[in-house]
Motif scaffolding. Structure first.
Motif, mmCIF file in Angstrom:
data_model
loop_
_atom_site.group_PDB
_atom_site.id
_atom_site.type_symbol
_atom_site.label_atom_id
_atom_site.label_comp_id
_atom_site.label_asym_id
_atom_site.label_seq_id
_atom_site.Cartn_x
_atom_site.Cartn_y
_atom_site.Cartn_z
ATOM 1 N N GLY A 203 0.891 -1.319 0.303
ATOM 2 C CA GLY A 203 0.545 0.323 -0.738
ATOM 3 C C GLY A 203 1.359 1.333 0.366
ATOM 4 O O GLY A 203 0.240 1.628 -0.700
ATOM 5 N N LYS A 204 1.716 1.688 0.672
ATOM 6 C CA LYS A 204 2.811 2.705 0.443
ATOM 7 C C LYS A 204 3.475 2.464 -0.796
ATOM 8 O O LYS A 204 3.809 3.573 -0.937
ATOM 9 N N SER A 205 4.014 1.578 -0.925
ATOM 10 C CA SER A 205 4.590 1.718 -2.600
ATOM 11 C C SER A 205 3.344 2.371 -3.859
ATOM 12 O O SER A 205 3.483 3.107 -4.186
ATOM 13 N N ALA A 206 2.161 1.454 -3.695
ATOM 14 C CA ALA A 206 1.312 1.947 -4.572
ATOM 15 C C ALA A 206 0.631 3.679 -4.282
ATOM 16 O O ALA A 206 -0.099 4.201 -5.323
ATOM 17 N N PHE A 207 0.050 3.745 -3.200
ATOM 18 C CA PHE A 207 0.157 5.563 -2.952
ATOM 19 C C PHE A 207 1.091 6.409 -2.187
ATOM 20 O O PHE A 207 0.820 6.953 -1.495
ATOM 21 N N GLY A 208 2.175 5.813 -2.567
ATOM 22 C CA GLY A 208 3.409 7.100 -2.067
ATOM 23 C C GLY A 208 2.782 8.008 -2.749
ATOM 24 O O GLY A 208 3.689 9.418 -2.428
ATOM 25 N N PHE A 209 2.491 8.526 -3.838
ATOM 26 C CA PHE A 209 2.016 9.715 -4.440
ATOM 27 C C PHE A 209 1.831 10.744 -3.198
ATOM 28 O O PHE A 209 1.250 11.985 -3.571
ATOM 29 N N LEU A 210 0.788 10.032 -2.641
ATOM 30 C CA LEU A 210 0.289 10.778 -1.329
ATOM 31 C C LEU A 210 0.720 12.057 -1.002
ATOM 32 O O LEU A 210 0.496 12.980 -0.708
ATOM 33 N N GLN A 211 1.864 11.017 -0.375
ATOM 34 C CA GLN A 211 2.650 12.263 0.232
ATOM 35 C C GLN A 211 3.476 13.262 -0.514
ATOM 36 O O GLN A 211 4.267 14.271 0.472
ATOM 37 N N LYS A 212 3.915 12.872 -2.035
ATOM 38 C CA LYS A 212 3.977 14.140 -2.487
ATOM 39 C C LYS A 212 3.153 15.036 -2.755
ATOM 40 O O LYS A 212 3.848 16.625 -3.172
ATOM 41 N N GLN A 213 1.888 15.142 -3.268
ATOM 42 C CA GLN A 213 0.413 16.157 -2.890
ATOM 43 C C GLN A 213 0.223 16.468 -2.197
ATOM 44 O O GLN A 213 -1.192 16.421 -2.107
ATOM 45 N N ALA A 214 0.944 16.531 -0.366
ATOM 46 C CA ALA A 214 -0.075 16.949 0.108
ATOM 47 C C ALA A 214 -0.234 17.854 0.562
ATOM 48 O O ALA A 214 -1.287 18.634 0.898
ATOM 49 N N CYS A 215 0.681 18.988 -0.102
ATOM 50 C CA CYS A 215 0.072 20.376 0.050
ATOM 51 C C CYS A 215 -1.547 20.500 -0.759
ATOM 52 O O CYS A 215 -2.484 21.061 -0.671
ATOM 53 N N PHE A 216 -1.781 20.214 -2.417
ATOM 54 C CA PHE A 216 -2.475 19.967 -2.925
ATOM 55 C C PHE A 216 -3.903 19.845 -2.208
ATOM 56 O O PHE A 216 -4.692 19.995 -2.056
ATOM 57 N N ILE A 217 -3.383 18.629 -1.653
ATOM 58 C CA ILE A 217 -4.697 17.555 -0.674
ATOM 59 C C ILE A 217 -4.862 18.703 0.540
ATOM 60 O O ILE A 217 -6.308 18.348 0.339
ATOM 61 N N GLU A 218 -4.053 18.985 0.889
ATOM 62 C CA GLU A 218 -5.052 19.824 2.430
ATOM 63 C C GLU A 218 -5.405 20.796 1.852
ATOM 64 O O GLU A 218 -6.667 21.410 2.088
ATOM 65 N N GLU A 219 -4.796 21.713 0.278
ATOM 66 C CA GLU A 219 -5.700 22.537 -0.269
ATOM 67 C C GLU A 219 -7.241 22.301 -0.555
ATOM 68 O O GLU A 219 -8.031 22.971 -0.083
ATOM 69 N N MET A 220 -7.112 20.878 -0.777
ATOM 70 C CA MET A 220 -9.045 20.358 -1.294
ATOM 71 C C MET A 220 -9.308 20.323 -0.813
ATOM 72 O O MET A 220 -10.899 20.278 -0.437
ATOM 73 N N LYS A 221 -8.968 19.617 0.391
ATOM 74 C CA LYS A 221 -10.041 19.308 1.482
ATOM 75 C C LYS A 221 -10.233 20.377 2.355
ATOM 76 O O LYS A 221 -11.146 20.675 3.035
ATOM 77 N N ASN A 222 -9.423 21.760 2.463
ATOM 78 C CA ASN A 222 -9.933 22.861 3.171
ATOM 79 C C ASN A 222 -11.099 24.049 2.096
ATOM 80 O O ASN A 222 -11.892 23.979 2.540
ATOM 81 N N VAL A 223 -10.770 23.148 0.803
ATOM 82 C CA VAL A 223 -12.018 23.999 0.000
ATOM 83 C C VAL A 223 -13.181 23.265 -0.167
ATOM 84 O O VAL A 223 -14.333 23.385 -0.126
ATOM 85 N N MET A 224 -13.355 21.881 0.326
ATOM 86 C CA MET A 224 -14.133 21.368 0.170
ATOM 87 C C MET A 224 -15.217 21.676 1.333
ATOM 88 O O MET A 224 -15.963 21.667 1.565
ATOM 89 N N ASP A 225 -14.086 21.349 2.782
ATOM 90 C CA ASP A 225 -14.584 22.057 3.725
ATOM 91 C C ASP A 225 -15.692 23.693 3.916
ATOM 92 O O ASP A 225 -16.929 23.308 4.265
ATOM 93 N N TRP A 226 -14.395 24.170 3.567
ATOM 94 C CA TRP A 226 -15.827 25.533 3.313
ATOM 95 C C TRP A 226 -16.837 25.426 2.284
ATOM 96 O O TRP A 226 -17.676 26.189 2.813
ATOM 97 N N TYR A 227 -16.554 24.574 0.887
ATOM 98 C CA TYR A 227 -18.022 24.369 0.024
ATOM 99 C C TYR A 227 -19.281 23.917 1.675
ATOM 100 O O TYR A 227 -20.235 24.020 0.948
ATOM 101 N N ARG A 228 -18.661 22.872 1.278
ATOM 102 C CA ARG A 228 -19.847 21.954 2.596
ATOM 103 C C ARG A 228 -20.120 22.668 3.353
ATOM 104 O O ARG A 228 -22.264 22.977 3.634
ATOM 105 N N HIS A 229 -20.163 23.545 3.723
ATOM 106 C CA HIS A 229 -20.247 24.663 5.120
ATOM 107 C C HIS A 229 -21.794 26.053 3.994
ATOM 108 O O HIS A 229 -22.939 25.838 5.298
ATOM 109 N N MET A 230 -21.155 26.838 3.335
ATOM 110 C CA MET A 230 -22.495 26.906 2.430
ATOM 111 C C MET A 230 -23.182 26.501 1.907
ATOM 112 O O MET A 230 -24.596 26.939 2.117
ATOM 113 N N GLU A 231 -22.769 25.250 1.641
ATOM 114 C CA GLU A 231 -24.505 24.172 0.297
ATOM 115 C C GLU A 231 -25.061 24.372 1.641
ATOM 116 O O GLU A 231 -26.484 24.363 1.514
ATOM 117 N N GLU A 232 -24.439 23.593 3.163
ATOM 118 C CA GLU A 232 -25.656 23.023 4.629
ATOM 119 C C GLU A 232 -26.478 24.365 4.216
ATOM 120 O O GLU A 232 -27.431 24.368 4.383
#
Length: 375
Positions: A203-232
């Motif tokens: 699993g670490k070998s297959a999904f190792g790219f996630l660590q390299k894209q941690a900043c992008f994932i964190e950014e999208m997670k923030n956008v997702m949480d902010w979006y959901r707050h307004m939509e709800e």
């Protein structure tokens, strides 16, 4: 079976099928236009199914009911199947639907044909909040290297689906409205990233790219949480000047405090709320600007239709008006099913099918194949 025929012979499948169609048609013919004033229209066209698109128009209260719309809150006004829907065709359907009463406003997705038809007929038109947010996401991220690499790596990781880590695979990418549904993948990526230490070596070998894209994932997670707050907030309480101002303050406190890309996204959201708020006539207006309910109706219809897309849309779409009227037990009270069915004949169903639906593509296939065999 339980009472050994004491209640008479059980009806056949075809008999029940005819009952459902007759009841659905009786409800469909009973509407056709907006029945009262102070109503809103929710309209949309389905995804193309073998060259056919279903156009639906639902009537809903103009004032937001204080909760997300359910099937019990809406009822069918019109439905029609055609090969494609241009501006003039949509305007013709709207003319028929609004011949007796004009809607307070219309809600739809961001389809240009529907928007133009509403403008030319001078109807107030709200753009669905979820579709609009998806459009803004697409404008912001569609051509970025981060998202392109993220999707590419996810596609590569799915080759491990039949291995010991198959249970950890990411959600499949949606073919339609993919930016409205991107958050399923972001949820998965964020969870995997923060539990990476638990993964087995494969699993670490297959999904190792996630660590390299941690900043992008964190950014999208923030956008997702902010979006959901307004939509709800908007889906639960509706759009009013109060909720619009609350969302705009929230955008200034979140998006507008970040780097340039998120500030640009925040500005799109501010412009959206400004435009939608301009359609409110007073401080007391509370509008519904969500078309989730019509997407739910489309989903129900497709779940009941044949799984073979070659069939296109059949008379089973008459389940839609029937389903909306019996969505829960309380809505069933007062419905005289017997009289509705008794007033509709099988010939009426045949006539309705010719006026509303297109020819079943399976018939064309059968004729073509039989001619080929005969030759």
């Amino acid at each position: 079976m339980l009472f050994d025929g004491i209640a008479g012979k059980a009806p056949s499948h075809q008999t029940i099928f005819d009952w459902v169609l007759k009841y659905g048609l009786s409800l469909s013919q009973a509407t056709g236009t907006l029945q009262e004033k102070n109503r809103a229209l929710i309209i949309d066209n389905s995804v193309n199914m073998n060259g056919q698109e279903l156009h639906l128009e639902l009537e809903a209260p103009a004032t937001h009911p204080g909760h997300p719309l359910t099937h019990n809150d809406v009822w069918l006004v019109r439905m029609k199947v055609d090969k494609g829907w241009n501006v003039e065709m949509i305007k013709e359907q709207l003319r028929r639907a609004t011949s007796e009463n004009a809607p307070e406003y219309i809600v739809s997705d961001n389809a240009k044909t529907i928007g133009r038809a509403c403008r030319e007929m001078e109807f107030r038109h709200h753009r669905d909040i979820s579709h609009s947010f998806g459009v803004f996401l697409e404008r912001t991220y569609a051509n970025t290297e981060e998202l392109s690499e993220f999707n590419q790596k996810l596609g590569f990781a799915r080759k491990y689906s039949h291995t010991a880590i198959g249970c950890l695979m990411p959600p499949k990418r949606r073919a339609y409205a993919r930016f409205m549904n991107i958050f399923d993948r972001i949820d998965w990526a964020y969870s995997m990233l923060h539990n990476f230490f638990k993964l087995p070596p494969l699993g670490k070998s297959a999904f190792g790219f996630l660590q390299k894209q941690a900043c992008f994932i964190e950014e999208m997670k923030n956008v997702m949480d902010w979006y959901r707050h307004m939509e709800e907030l908007i889906k639960e309480k509706g759009l009013s000047r109060k909720t619009s101002n609350e969302c705009k303050r929230y955008i200034h406190a979140t998006f507008m405090q970040q780097e340039e890309r998120l500030r640009n996204l925040g500005q799109m959201l501010l412009d959206y709320f400004k435009q939608e708020e301009s359609l409110l006539e007073s401080d007391d207006d509370v509008h519904n600007i969500c078309s989730d309910i019509i997407e739910s109706v489309f989903g129900y219809a497709k779940s009941r239709l044949s799984s073979n897309p070659n069939n296109g849309f059949t008379t089973l779409v008459l389940l839609v008006p029937a389903h909306l009227r019996v969505a829960n037990l309380s809505s069933c009270k007062g419905l005289d099913v017997h009289d509705n069915m008794a007033s509709t004949r099988l010939n009426d169903i045949t006539k309705w099918r010719r006026e509303t639906l297109l020819a079943n593509p399976c018939f064309s296939r059968a004729r073509t194949m039989s001619m080929a065999v005969g030759f």
